[in-house]
Structure formats: C-alpha cells, structure tokens
Design a protein around this motif. Sequence first.
Motif, short mmCIF file in Angstrom:
data_model
loop_
_atom_site.label_atom_id
_atom_site.label_comp_id
_atom_site.label_asym_id
_atom_site.label_seq_id
_atom_site.Cartn_x
_atom_site.Cartn_y
_atom_site.Cartn_z
N ARG A 92 -29.49 -12.00 20.01
CA ARG A 92 -28.71 -12.95 20.81
C ARG A 92 -27.92 -13.91 19.91
NH1 ARG A 92 -29.90 -12.31 26.06
NH2 ARG A 92 -31.95 -11.46 26.60
N HIS A 93 -28.54 -14.38 18.83
CA HIS A 93 -27.83 -15.27 17.90
C HIS A 93 -26.71 -14.53 17.18
CE1 HIS A 93 -30.73 -18.86 17.64
NE2 HIS A 93 -31.00 -18.17 18.72
N ASP A 139 -25.04 -11.98 18.36
CA ASP A 139 -23.98 -11.76 19.37
C ASP A 139 -23.18 -13.04 19.61
OD1 ASP A 139 -24.73 -9.13 19.58
OD2 ASP A 139 -25.79 -9.39 21.50
N GLU A 140 -23.87 -14.18 19.67
CA GLU A 140 -23.18 -15.45 19.84
C GLU A 140 -22.28 -15.76 18.65
OE1 GLU A 140 -25.26 -19.00 20.97
OE2 GLU A 140 -26.55 -17.87 22.36
N ARG A 151 -20.94 -13.67 16.69
CA ARG A 151 -19.83 -12.71 16.67
C ARG A 151 -18.74 -13.12 17.66
NH1 ARG A 151 -22.60 -7.75 17.56
NH2 ARG A 151 -23.47 -8.04 15.48
N HIS A 152 -19.11 -13.80 18.74
CA HIS A 152 -18.13 -14.22 19.74
C HIS A 152 -17.42 -15.51 19.40
CE1 HIS A 152 -20.45 -11.37 22.36
NE2 HIS A 152 -19.21 -11.01 22.57
N HIS A 153 -17.89 -16.20 18.37
CA HIS A 153 -17.24 -17.47 17.98
C HIS A 153 -16.33 -17.27 16.83
CE1 HIS A 153 -19.34 -19.64 20.92
NE2 HIS A 153 -20.45 -19.91 20.26
#
Length: 94
Positions: free
Chosen positions: A86-87, A89-90, A92-94
């Motif tokens: 989850r970290h 993925d987060e 990667r989205h920022h």
Amino acid sequence: MAESMQARIDAMFRRDKLWAFGFVLVLWAVLAFVFFSVNPLIPDNTMRVVIAVAAVVLGLFNTASIVAMISHYSHDKNFIYELDIRHLDEARHH
C-alpha cells in the motif's frame, strides 16, 4: 483486487525468502573462505579448532536467526507485506 494483493504479497515473500537464504549461503561461503585463508597462519592446532568451532557457531546462530525470521514473516506476511505494498502504491501515485 484481493487476489491481486495476495499474489503480490506471495511474490514479495518469495523474493525476501530467496534473498534471506541466499545471504545464508554467502555467509557460509565467506566463513569457509576466511577460515581456509587464515588457516596457514594459525600456529597451533588448538587455536585452529577454537576458530573453526567459533565460525561454525557463528554460522549456525545466523542461520537459525534467518530461519526464525522467515518463519515469523510467513505467519504475519499478509500484515507486513500488504502495508508495504500500500505504501509503495501510494508513493507511485505521488
């Protein structure tokens, strides 16, 4: 999504387990290399035995700790790796 997450967790766990056991193999190889490299420099057979026993004990304790770590990771892998994924993925989205 849950199956995808579980597949990612399993893949990360397999990769970490492979690296951990690879580390153990390299550790034993280094211990053997160092022992046989310094062996001609050791003047006394008693000291040679003490050094060999110390190297084996060091290797066994490290091997046992890695096996214990993998065992604990296998029991808690969903919690550990899901949080990591989850970290990642987060980030990667920022």
